[in-house]
Enzyme design. Structure first.
Site, mmCIF file in Angstrom:
data_model
loop_
_atom_site.group_PDB
_atom_site.id
_atom_site.type_symbol
_atom_site.label_atom_id
_atom_site.label_comp_id
_atom_site.label_asym_id
_atom_site.label_seq_id
_atom_site.Cartn_x
_atom_site.Cartn_y
_atom_site.Cartn_z
ATOM 1 N N TYR A 22 -15.426 -30.784 -8.802
ATOM 2 C CA TYR A 22 -16.705 -30.991 -8.123
ATOM 3 C C TYR A 22 -16.579 -31.917 -6.915
ATOM 4 O O TYR A 22 -17.595 -32.364 -6.371
ATOM 5 C CB TYR A 22 -17.745 -31.535 -9.096
ATOM 6 C CG TYR A 22 -18.757 -30.485 -9.521
ATOM 7 C CD1 TYR A 22 -19.622 -29.920 -8.593
ATOM 8 C CD2 TYR A 22 -18.833 -30.049 -10.831
ATOM 9 C CE1 TYR A 22 -20.541 -28.962 -8.967
ATOM 10 C CE2 TYR A 22 -19.753 -29.090 -11.225
ATOM 11 C CZ TYR A 22 -20.596 -28.547 -10.277
ATOM 12 O OH TYR A 22 -21.504 -27.588 -10.646
ATOM 13 N N HIS A 78 -16.925 -32.624 -0.816
ATOM 14 C CA HIS A 78 -17.524 -33.328 0.319
ATOM 15 C C HIS A 78 -17.573 -32.531 1.619
ATOM 16 O O HIS A 78 -18.411 -32.833 2.483
ATOM 17 C CB HIS A 78 -16.799 -34.660 0.529
ATOM 18 C CG HIS A 78 -17.080 -35.656 -0.547
ATOM 19 N ND1 HIS A 78 -16.175 -35.997 -1.527
ATOM 20 C CD2 HIS A 78 -18.204 -36.367 -0.817
ATOM 21 C CE1 HIS A 78 -16.708 -36.882 -2.338
ATOM 22 N NE2 HIS A 78 -17.941 -37.129 -1.948
#
Length: 610
Positions: A387, A390
């Site tokens: 996850y 960015h």
């Protein structure tokens, strides 16, 4: 765990979940078909069937309990709640047989075998230098947009992460020293990066893979709004009608005169997170009004606890059937993610007749039996690693008027972070902010597209950090296997050469210069480089963890399974969840968005510009 009445996982048999012979044959065949053809190249019905088989295999082979590793004891636990129909602030008593499961302060699990976790990550922590990887392979020279999704996608992900996991603030007193090349403009050589706080339950000097604990609860409980302690929850509440505190303009309180309770001082805070926390605080209060209309005799606590359940379920549904299909917009995955919530029988049948089967495949996970698949529930270190997305964050944010479409001002990302966000919320309405984010693209999750403002990011405490280098370092520090070994753990074909990772000759040359050996390529770099299924904003490698853990977060939570019914949520609460979409939530609180946002549309796709 002894005394729970559930199957116990062991290092030799990581998951006690077993299936019948026909299912085992089906699962094995699915794996072979995927390896030969790729699930994403199959016709829709066959592709869906193969994904079911792949998920079954992942459940059997990729759930591993880190609590089997040495421990000095479990975190303390408070007394049982007065009612089993409400979430606790710290995540305890979700599983009534194992009340510590998933609580704040409990260990992250694993999606790779414990033996595959690097037991001595310090040995290769700086090979190659995370800063060199950041500069050579992640630096954004020109923004690469993801033209199928808008900038709310990035804000939503940060909003979710603040609910799901945190390794804590880091141990600056025992920082990693990252070597830098002589020409590196970083102001301090070497670069200091705080270590992950040691696991307080791990005996000093214990051998074996590293472990760490989640500062947040592991449950999908919207702790990003409600906090993880009773004291935090009380501070956010008005004490009347079950409602949360909201400032004029619809923004949650940002108390500049109370540093200990000012969210703008927390790492990771920015305008995007404040927008979504404020939106769903408003949604909580609207749910309270609806519940009170049916239950005028309910106390403040009763209204609050039920509204929290409903609000968390609304967010889980939106993430499952809207956010995820937007970022992995393949025909097979769009159907598969909706089936996670509604089943293959579909939404219309579910809403008209309710569940027609106990099977999650037929009628969806909500309301199905709770199932941990033989391993106590937790989020995993591998889940936190995949996850790290960015690149979704743009560098610049033109803020436009929803009334006129006129650009009012363009903010650079650092101008939206920390204490600066307070000024932005004062200057710009939430409606204009959502309109602006909705009409701008998110970034593509690829190499050479890391936000500039995060490679030179000044935290609220004044510390300068290169978040790209930190992301690389953190995955290594947690002992997560590098890219090829990670794929082997998921029964995927590893990359035999750098050329298999990228079609771009310059990128291939840089990968070879930085790593030398394809086996050393970092997980994040490999995922950003690999070729994607059609419509995917992120890698197929990451998707394997998603199809396992996205379901598991629902399967294991009794408030999404056996207690997901009108008895706990009320008839009005279930109806509210059934009706909810991201567009309808936005339009409920900001009706002026209607010219730009179709209530039937996926609100994470780029909006119409009037």
């Amino acid at each position: 765990m002894p005394g729970t009445g559930r199957p116990v996982a062991t290092p030799e048999a990581p998951s006690a979940y077993r299936s019948s012979l026909p299912w085992r044959l089906f699962d094995g065949l699915s794996t072979r078909i995927d390896r030969r053809y790729g699930w994403d190249r199959l016709p829709l019905p066959l592709g869906l069937a193969v994904l079911v088989g792949l998920r079954n295999e992942l459940r059997k082979k990729n759930l591993h309990d880190a609590n089997l590793l040495p421990s000095t004891g479990q975190p303390p636990i408070g007394p049982p709640p007065t009612s089993n129909d409400a979430r606790t602030a710290d995540g305890t008593y979700n599983d009534l047989d194992d009340p510590r499961m998933g609580m704040a302060g409990s260990r992250f699990g694993r999606n790779v075998a414990l033996a595959a976790v690097d037991a001595d990550p310090q040995r290769t922590m700086m090979e190659p230098s995370p800063r060199e990887v950041s500069r050579r392979l992640l630096t954004r020279h020109e923004f690469a947009p993801a033209t199928t999704v808008n900038a709310i996608v990035a804000a939503w992900l940060q909003f979710m992460i603040k609910d799901w996991f945190s390794h804590g603030p880091g141990d600056a007193a025992h920082a990693h020293q990252v070597p830098l090349s002589a020409d590196d403009p970083w102001p301090e050589h070497p670069m200091a990066v705080p270590r992950i706080v040691p696991d307080p339950t791990r005996p000093a000097g214990a051998a074996g893979p590293p472990t760490s604990v989640n500062a947040l609860t592991h449950w999908w409980d919207l702790s990003s709004i409600y906090g993880t302690t009773p004291e935090e929850a009380a501070r956010f509440r008005t004490g009347e009608g079950g409602k949360l505190r909201i400032e004029p303009g619809g923004v949650v309180p940002l108390p500049a005169d109370d540093p200990a309770h000012d969210p703008t001082r927390e790492p990771g805070w920015w305008v995007g997170m404040g927008m979504l926390i404020s939106l769903f605080a408003l949604e909580h209060n609207a749910i309270c009004d609806r519940l009170r209309a049916d239950h005028p005799q309910w106390t403040d606590d009763q209204l609050f606890t039920c509204a929290r359940l409903v609000n968390a379920a609304v967010v889980a549904k939106i993430h499952t059937v809207e956010w995820t299909p937007a970022v992995i917009s393949h025909p097979i995955t769009r159907v598969a993610m909706r089936a996670n919530w509604f089943g293959i029988a579909g939404e219309r049948l579910r809403r008209r007749f309710g569940r027609i089967s106990a099977s999650e495949v037929v009628s969806g996970i909500p309301g199905s039996p709770t199932n941990h698949y033989g391993v106590p529930y937790s989020l995993t270190e591998e889940f936190t690693s995949v996850y790290r997305m960015h690149p979704l964050v743009p560098d610049d944010y033109p803020v436009k008027s929803v009334a006129t479409g006129e650009t009012l001002r363009t903010y650079a990302f650092p101008e939206l972070t920390g204490g600066h966000s307070r000024d932005v919320f004062f200057e710009v309405s939430l409606a204009d902010l959502f309109y602006s984010f909705g009409t701008e693209y998110a970034g593509a999750i690829v190499l050479h597209n890391f936000p500039r403002g995060l490679q030179e990011f000044v935290r609220p405490d004044g510390r300068l950090m290169d978040l790209a280098a930190v992301d690389i370092l953190r995955v290594r520090e947690l002992g997560v296997p590098r890219y090829n070994d990670f794929r082997r753990q998921l029964r995927m074909k590893p990359a035999a050469s750098f050329e298999e990772l990228s079609d771009d000759a310059e990128t291939v040359a840089t990968l070879r210069e930085v790593y030398g050996d394809v086996e050393k390529v970092d997980l994040m770099v490999g995922m950003f480089a690999e070729k994607r299924p059609k419509g995917f904003a992120f890698s197929d490698t990451a998707f394997r963890i998603f199809i396992l853990m996205a379901s598991r977060r629902l399967n294991s939570d009794r408030f999404f399974t056996k207690d997901y019914d009108a008895r706990v949520y009320t008839e009005a609460g279930i109806e509210w969840i059934d009706d909810a979409t991201m567009a309808r939530v936005l339009l409920r609180h900001f009706p002026e968005l209607a010219p730009a946002l179709d209530p039937r549309a996926n609100a994470f796709a780029p909006w119409h510009r009037p």
